[in-house]
Every structure is written in C-alpha cells, then in structure tokens.
Design a protein around this motif. Structure first.
Motif, PDB file in Angstrom:
ATOM      1  N   CYS A  20       0.758  -1.247  -0.279  1.00  0.00           N
ATOM      2  CA  CYS A  20      -0.056   0.155  -0.012  1.00  0.00           C
ATOM      3  C   CYS A  20       1.008   1.259  -0.020  1.00  0.00           C
ATOM      4  O   CYS A  20       0.497   2.320  -0.197  1.00  0.00           O
ATOM      5  CB  CYS A  20      -0.762  -0.011   1.045  1.00  0.00           C
ATOM      6  SG  CYS A  20      -0.009  -0.021   2.799  1.00  0.00           S
ATOM      7  N   THR A  21       2.151   1.124   0.230  1.00  0.00           N
ATOM      8  CA  THR A  21       3.050   2.354   0.296  1.00  0.00           C
ATOM      9  C   THR A  21       3.786   2.576  -0.935  1.00  0.00           C
ATOM     10  O   THR A  21       4.358   3.480  -0.930  1.00  0.00           O
ATOM     11  CB  THR A  21       4.060   2.124   1.771  1.00  0.00           C
ATOM     12  OG1 THR A  21       3.352   1.181   2.515  1.00  0.00           O
ATOM     13  CG2 THR A  21       4.717   3.275   1.876  1.00  0.00           C
ATOM     14  N   TYR A  22       3.726   1.588  -1.954  1.00  0.00           N
ATOM     15  CA  TYR A  22       4.328   1.756  -3.113  1.00  0.00           C
ATOM     16  C   TYR A  22       4.203   3.249  -3.678  1.00  0.00           C
ATOM     17  O   TYR A  22       5.102   3.548  -4.501  1.00  0.00           O
ATOM     18  CB  TYR A  22       4.292   0.663  -4.038  1.00  0.00           C
ATOM     19  CG  TYR A  22       4.764  -0.712  -3.335  1.00  0.00           C
ATOM     20  CD1 TYR A  22       5.431  -0.903  -2.371  1.00  0.00           C
ATOM     21  CD2 TYR A  22       4.539  -1.855  -4.072  1.00  0.00           C
ATOM     22  CE1 TYR A  22       6.083  -2.005  -1.801  1.00  0.00           C
ATOM     23  CE2 TYR A  22       4.820  -2.941  -3.498  1.00  0.00           C
ATOM     24  CZ  TYR A  22       5.560  -3.042  -2.519  1.00  0.00           C
ATOM     25  OH  TYR A  22       6.008  -4.234  -2.024  1.00  0.00           O
ATOM     26  N   ASP A  23       2.970   3.432  -4.091  1.00  0.00           N
ATOM     27  CA  ASP A  23       2.692   4.985  -4.542  1.00  0.00           C
ATOM     28  C   ASP A  23       3.212   6.092  -4.131  1.00  0.00           C
ATOM     29  O   ASP A  23       3.493   6.874  -4.952  1.00  0.00           O
ATOM     30  CB  ASP A  23       1.114   4.730  -4.890  1.00  0.00           C
ATOM     31  CG  ASP A  23       0.515   4.006  -5.660  1.00  0.00           C
ATOM     32  OD1 ASP A  23       1.113   3.448  -6.597  1.00  0.00           O
ATOM     33  OD2 ASP A  23      -0.769   3.798  -5.508  1.00  0.00           O
ATOM     34  N   ALA A  94      12.759   1.191   1.510  1.00  0.00           N
ATOM     35  CA  ALA A  94      11.523   1.959   1.762  1.00  0.00           C
ATOM     36  C   ALA A  94      10.451   1.538   0.654  1.00  0.00           C
ATOM     37  O   ALA A  94      10.875   1.356  -0.405  1.00  0.00           O
ATOM     38  CB  ALA A  94      11.727   3.505   1.591  1.00  0.00           C
ATOM     39  N   PRO A  95       9.303   0.949   1.346  1.00  0.00           N
ATOM     40  CA  PRO A  95       8.913   0.878   2.640  1.00  0.00           C
ATOM     41  C   PRO A  95       9.641  -0.323   3.355  1.00  0.00           C
ATOM     42  O   PRO A  95       9.879  -1.328   2.836  1.00  0.00           O
ATOM     43  CB  PRO A  95       7.483   0.670   2.727  1.00  0.00           C
ATOM     44  CG  PRO A  95       7.369  -0.134   1.320  1.00  0.00           C
ATOM     45  CD  PRO A  95       8.219   0.282   0.097  1.00  0.00           C
ATOM     46  N   LEU A  96       9.853  -0.081   4.634  1.00  0.00           N
ATOM     47  CA  LEU A  96      10.251  -1.269   5.540  1.00  0.00           C
ATOM     48  C   LEU A  96       9.115  -1.616   6.299  1.00  0.00           C
ATOM     49  O   LEU A  96       8.954  -0.853   7.236  1.00  0.00           O
ATOM     50  CB  LEU A  96      11.626  -0.559   6.335  1.00  0.00           C
ATOM     51  CG  LEU A  96      12.132  -1.512   7.411  1.00  0.00           C
ATOM     52  CD1 LEU A  96      12.852  -2.870   6.814  1.00  0.00           C
ATOM     53  CD2 LEU A  96      12.983  -0.818   8.526  1.00  0.00           C
ATOM     54  N   THR A  97       8.605  -2.906   6.254  1.00  0.00           N
ATOM     55  CA  THR A  97       7.731  -3.443   7.076  1.00  0.00           C
ATOM     56  C   THR A  97       8.016  -3.788   8.475  1.00  0.00           C
ATOM     57  O   THR A  97       9.414  -3.965   8.818  1.00  0.00           O
ATOM     58  CB  THR A  97       7.211  -4.879   6.438  1.00  0.00           C
ATOM     59  OG1 THR A  97       8.363  -5.848   6.330  1.00  0.00           O
ATOM     60  CG2 THR A  97       6.548  -4.461   5.008  1.00  0.00           C
ATOM     61  N   GLY A 130      12.744   3.674   5.699  1.00  0.00           N
ATOM     62  CA  GLY A 130      11.369   4.358   5.479  1.00  0.00           C
ATOM     63  C   GLY A 130      10.412   3.431   6.172  1.00  0.00           C
ATOM     64  O   GLY A 130       9.884   2.529   5.243  1.00  0.00           O
ATOM     65  N   ILE A 131      10.079   3.527   7.409  1.00  0.00           N
ATOM     66  CA  ILE A 131       9.220   2.282   8.057  1.00  0.00           C
ATOM     67  C   ILE A 131       7.621   2.743   7.500  1.00  0.00           C
ATOM     68  O   ILE A 131       7.304   3.597   7.355  1.00  0.00           O
ATOM     69  CB  ILE A 131       9.240   2.313   9.426  1.00  0.00           C
ATOM     70  CG1 ILE A 131       8.788   3.685  10.022  1.00  0.00           C
ATOM     71  CG2 ILE A 131      10.800   2.186   9.822  1.00  0.00           C
ATOM     72  CD1 ILE A 131       8.513   3.846  11.519  1.00  0.00           C
TER      73      ILE A 131
END
Length: 201
Positions: A20-23, A94-97, A130-131
């Motif tokens: 969900c963070t890729y955008d 980034a993102p770091l899960t 980038g969490i």
C-alpha cells in the motif's frame, strides 16, 4: 559528498512487502534517478511474488526496472556483491515492513534487501529506513528503538498515520527521502525524526 546533489551516487533501493506504500515511494525513486543517481533496485521475495489489490508483484518489478534502468536484484546471491564488489554510497529500504524491521534489528538476513543492508553496514556506509508498520508502538517498538540507536542507520522522518484507527501504526513521510539521504551521507539524522505524520494525509 558533492554539495547538495546525489548525482553520480550509487544508491541501493530496497522494497519490502508494504504494497500500500509503493505509490508514495515510486515518485521518490524517480526523483533520485532524475537527479542523476544510479539506483539499484532490490526486492524481497514477498514483493516479487505477492499479488494484492494494490497491484501484482511482477508488475511492480517491471515498473522498478523501467524507472531505474537496472535489473531488479531479487536473490541473496545477487545482493551479496553490493558489499565487496559493487559498494553502495547509500542503501535505502522504503517501505520497511515491521517484519523486515524486526529481522534487521536482530541480525537476520533471509532476503535480498536485508543482505544488501548488511553488506552496506559492513562497508560503514549509511542505511536509510522508511518504515511502514502497524506495530511500531507495539511489540516491534523494541526493534525500532534498537535500530534508532544503531550506527550508520538513519530514518526518513515518521509518525502515526492513523492514530485513532491504528494507534500502534507508524509510517515514514516519503517526500523527505532525498533530504534524509543527503543528511545520512554526512553522518547526520534529518530532524525532527518523529513528526505528526497524520497531518500530511
């Protein structure tokens, strides 16, 4: 470092499975490329093989390769040379899960992204995180603090993204990625590191 430019810098860019963070992340990768940085994309197995409502894994990989002009590093064997043979100026995840964050904090290396981070730390070069995790203020809090206290690790400023609905969740504000890298290359943490993230939504 040459002034305030990333031109000519070799930056490893690792993505983990927060689809969900890729955008929010891909525009920042594009900025690095446009500035003249050499971006080497690295993905976890989850990124490549998982299909979600946010897109298919193989499609994200294709976009990464088109954006950076480099083939995705998708195995531990391919990532290992980023230490001795192809040293990076900076490694970004980034993102770091939360899952990968807990592994990194506990010295586990079971993905290409974590291997690239380990190889970069071995060279005493900065690793920028980038969490994007639902349990930063829960069980993963101890791992977050362990990494914040670690040498050569820097954070894109982050904060609670939905404090009412998900009070333990914290997410990086990705537009600060470039500034975080520039500071990290000088051995500094961009401040403030904890921000009121939900206000940017």
């Amino acid at each position: 470092m040459s002034g305030n430019s990333l031109k000519g810098k070799r930056i490893g860019f690792g993505l983990t499975g927060s689809h969900c963070t890729y955008d929010a992340v891909f525009p920042e990768i594009e900025k690095l490329v446009n500035e003249g940085a050499e971006v080497l994309p690295i993905v976890t197995y989850t990124v490549k093989t998982t299909n979600t409502r946010f897109g298919e894994g193989e499609e994200w990989v294709k976009k990464l390769e088109q954006l950076t002009g480099n083939e995705v590093i998708d195995t531990i064997v391919k990532a290992e040379p980023l230490g001795p043979k192809i040293p990076l100026d900076c490694m970004v995840i980034a993102p770091l899960t939360g899952n990968s964050m807990s592994k990194l904090a506990n010295a586990m290396t079971d993905s290409p992204v974590l291997m690239a981070a380990k190889a970069t730390m071995r060279n005493h070069r900065p690793v920028v995180l980038g969490i994007s995790t639902n349990d930063a203020l829960g069980l993963n809090g101890v791992n977050l603090m362990r990494l914040m206290a670690a040498k050569n690790i820097y954070f894109i400023p982050f904060g609670q993204d939905a404090p009412q609905a998900k009070p333990n969740s914290m997410v990086a504000y990705m537009p600060l990625l470039r500034d975080t890298i520039l500071a990290a290359l000088e051995g500094k943490q961009l401040q403030p590191v904890i921000i009121e993230r939900f206000r940017y939504n």
